[in-house]
Design a protein around this motif. Sequence first.
Motif, PDB file in Angstrom:
ATOM      1  N   VAL A   1       7.418   2.391   0.667  1.00 18.19           N
ATOM      2  CA  VAL A   1       7.245   2.344  -0.784  1.00 18.19           C
ATOM      3  C   VAL A   1       7.538   3.693  -1.436  1.00 18.19           C
ATOM      4  CG1 VAL A   1       5.533   2.115  -2.626  1.00 18.19           C
ATOM      5  CG2 VAL A   1       5.621   0.425  -0.792  1.00 18.19           C
ATOM      6  N   LYS A   2       7.039   4.769  -0.848  1.00 13.70           N
ATOM      7  CA  LYS A   2       7.077   6.076  -1.506  1.00 13.70           C
ATOM      8  C   LYS A   2       8.282   6.947  -1.153  1.00 13.70           C
ATOM      9  CE  LYS A   2       2.027   6.176  -1.794  1.00 13.70           C
ATOM     10  NZ  LYS A   2       0.769   6.867  -1.377  1.00 13.70           N
ATOM     11  N   SER A   3       8.918   6.684  -0.042  1.00 13.08           N
ATOM     12  CA  SER A   3      10.010   7.552   0.403  1.00 13.08           C
ATOM     13  C   SER A   3      11.230   7.478  -0.512  1.00 13.08           C
ATOM     14  CB  SER A   3      10.432   7.176   1.830  1.00 13.08           C
ATOM     15  OG  SER A   3      11.574   7.924   2.212  1.00 13.08           O
ATOM     16  N   ARG A   4      11.788   8.645  -0.804  1.00 13.76           N
ATOM     17  CA  ARG A   4      13.043   8.712  -1.553  1.00 13.76           C
ATOM     18  C   ARG A   4      14.227   8.678  -0.593  1.00 13.76           C
ATOM     19  NH1 ARG A   4      12.017  13.200  -6.378  1.00 13.76           N
ATOM     20  NH2 ARG A   4      10.281  12.091  -7.396  1.00 13.76           N
ATOM     21  N   VAL A   5      13.975   9.044   0.661  1.00 12.14           N
ATOM     22  CA  VAL A   5      15.029   9.016   1.671  1.00 12.14           C
ATOM     23  C   VAL A   5      15.439   7.587   1.981  1.00 12.14           C
ATOM     24  CG1 VAL A   5      15.538   9.473   4.113  1.00 12.14           C
ATOM     25  CG2 VAL A   5      14.426  11.228   2.718  1.00 12.14           C
ATOM     26  N   ILE A   6      14.437   6.701   2.051  1.00  6.22           N
ATOM     27  CA  ILE A   6      14.730   5.299   2.346  1.00  6.22           C
ATOM     28  C   ILE A   6      14.927   4.544   1.034  1.00  6.22           C
ATOM     29  CG2 ILE A   6      14.050   3.252   3.628  1.00  6.22           C
ATOM     30  CD1 ILE A   6      12.030   4.908   5.141  1.00  6.22           C
ATOM     31  N   SER A   7      16.178   4.329   0.686  1.00  6.45           N
ATOM     32  CA  SER A   7      16.495   3.545  -0.508  1.00  6.45           C
ATOM     33  C   SER A   7      17.268   2.292  -0.129  1.00  6.45           C
ATOM     34  CB  SER A   7      17.324   4.381  -1.500  1.00  6.45           C
ATOM     35  OG  SER A   7      18.524   4.829  -0.895  1.00  6.45           O
TER      36      SER A   7
ATOM     37  N   ARG B   1      -5.680  -8.288   3.080  1.00  4.47           N
ATOM     38  CA  ARG B   1      -5.265  -7.999   1.708  1.00  4.47           C
ATOM     39  C   ARG B   1      -4.658  -6.597   1.621  1.00  4.47           C
ATOM     40  NH1 ARG B   1      -9.576  -8.870  -2.991  1.00  4.47           N
ATOM     41  NH2 ARG B   1      -9.297 -10.994  -2.176  1.00  4.47           N
ATOM     42  N   GLN B   2      -5.232  -5.669   2.359  1.00  7.63           N
ATOM     43  CA  GLN B   2      -4.717  -4.304   2.363  1.00  7.63           C
ATOM     44  C   GLN B   2      -3.309  -4.247   2.954  1.00  7.63           C
ATOM     45  OE1 GLN B   2      -7.079  -1.501   4.587  1.00  7.63           O
ATOM     46  NE2 GLN B   2      -5.753   0.231   4.104  1.00  7.63           N
ATOM     47  N   GLU B   3      -3.069  -5.009   4.003  1.00 12.32           N
ATOM     48  CA  GLU B   3      -1.752  -5.020   4.640  1.00 12.32           C
ATOM     49  C   GLU B   3      -0.697  -5.646   3.733  1.00 12.32           C
ATOM     50  OE1 GLU B   3      -2.859  -5.331   9.387  1.00 12.32           O
ATOM     51  OE2 GLU B   3      -2.883  -7.138   8.165  1.00 12.32           O
ATOM     52  N   LYS B   4      -1.119  -6.590   2.879  1.00 16.36           N
ATOM     53  CA  LYS B   4      -0.181  -7.263   1.984  1.00 16.36           C
ATOM     54  C   LYS B   4       0.007  -6.526   0.663  1.00 16.36           C
ATOM     55  CE  LYS B   4      -1.349 -11.924   3.665  1.00 16.36           C
ATOM     56  NZ  LYS B   4      -1.911 -13.239   3.279  1.00 16.36           N
ATOM     57  N   GLU B   5      -0.716  -5.436   0.499  1.00 18.51           N
ATOM     58  CA  GLU B   5      -0.763  -4.721  -0.773  1.00 18.51           C
ATOM     59  C   GLU B   5       0.615  -4.348  -1.315  1.00 18.51           C
ATOM     60  OE1 GLU B   5      -2.807  -0.642  -2.613  1.00 18.51           O
ATOM     61  OE2 GLU B   5      -2.939  -1.087  -0.466  1.00 18.51           O
ATOM     62  N   PHE B   6       1.515  -3.916  -0.433  1.00 18.38           N
ATOM     63  CA  PHE B   6       2.805  -3.415  -0.867  1.00 18.38           C
ATOM     64  C   PHE B   6       3.956  -4.412  -0.707  1.00 18.38           C
ATOM     65  CE2 PHE B   6       1.005   0.953   0.294  1.00 18.38           C
ATOM     66  CZ  PHE B   6       0.633   1.211  -1.037  1.00 18.38           C
TER      67      PHE B   6
ATOM     68  N   ASP C   1       5.156  -7.048  -2.383  1.00 17.91           N
ATOM     69  CA  ASP C   1       6.013  -7.288  -3.544  1.00 17.91           C
ATOM     70  C   ASP C   1       6.801  -6.038  -3.925  1.00 17.91           C
ATOM     71  OD1 ASP C   1       5.149  -9.888  -3.724  1.00 17.91           O
ATOM     72  OD2 ASP C   1       3.609  -9.469  -5.223  1.00 17.91           O
ATOM     73  N   ILE C   2       6.156  -4.878  -3.791  1.00 13.29           N
ATOM     74  CA  ILE C   2       6.827  -3.624  -4.151  1.00 13.29           C
ATOM     75  C   ILE C   2       7.995  -3.360  -3.207  1.00 13.29           C
ATOM     76  CG2 ILE C   2       6.538  -1.137  -4.433  1.00 13.29           C
ATOM     77  CD1 ILE C   2       3.591  -1.635  -5.017  1.00 13.29           C
ATOM     78  N   ILE C   3       7.794  -3.611  -1.930  1.00 19.85           N
ATOM     79  CA  ILE C   3       8.856  -3.402  -0.944  1.00 19.85           C
ATOM     80  C   ILE C   3      10.033  -4.328  -1.228  1.00 19.85           C
ATOM     81  CG2 ILE C   3       9.453  -3.722   1.502  1.00 19.85           C
ATOM     82  CD1 ILE C   3       6.648  -2.642   2.171  1.00 19.85           C
ATOM     83  N   LEU C   4       9.754  -5.577  -1.507  1.00 18.40           N
ATOM     84  CA  LEU C   4      10.832  -6.526  -1.812  1.00 18.40           C
ATOM     85  C   LEU C   4      11.566  -6.126  -3.090  1.00 18.40           C
ATOM     86  CD1 LEU C   4       9.178  -9.957  -0.941  1.00 18.40           C
ATOM     87  CD2 LEU C   4      10.811  -8.633   0.418  1.00 18.40           C
TER      88      LEU C   4
END
Length: 221
Positions: free
Chosen positions: A21-27, A177-182, A184-187
């Motif tokens: 989610v946070k990495s700028r290297v992985i786009s 729930r914590q594992e699913k948190e990101f 939608d953001i990843i997709l």
Amino acid sequence: MTNSTKPNFSKAYSKANDILVKSRVISTFPFSPLELVKEQSSIKCRTYKKAQKYGIDISAFGSESATIFEYGGKQIIFYDDSKIMAHVKFSILHELGHHLNNHDFSVTDEETYGRYEVETNFFAAQVLMPEQILREFTSRGVRITTDFLIKNFEVSKTAADKRIETLAKTAIEWRSRQEKEFDDIILYKYATFIDAVCPKHKNYFSFEDEYERQCERDSWF
């Protein structure tokens, strides 16, 4: 009480998701593992050839594609650039996983070492071939095969085979729930990559797309 000898898959998975989610290297995929190490840590990456400069005997590395050492109070990942990059890539991320998952490098007992190895393999696989993206491909009718993973993520056959095996044993319903948190953001972040590999069919139904269309329709009134 948590069994300390059991791999903490949830921690490794969540740590990988945080990076995705946070990495700028992985786009997009594939990406540079060396750049990711530089972004996520103060660890230096050096080839096996340069290990001699540090007075380190590379014969002690065995047949691994990469290994992490502490030298002069700093951590260095040495990697074998004579090997196929797909193997080296996984090994570098494996070593980064040790660091990010706060593994104690002084540990020598086999049970703990084995747990560390499983956790970092799981971490590296999730960063290289995110489960959320693979499941999205599946929902679009793609059959996730070894060749598919090798072609689109530039991983080794071994890593691809293991990823498929792991996915078959994991149900999304088991995720916390914590594992699913990101999810939608990843997709959302990697939507361009996903669509480039497998465009949505006209009959593809998405609740998110339908919600957006409904909001637009409501705005007409």
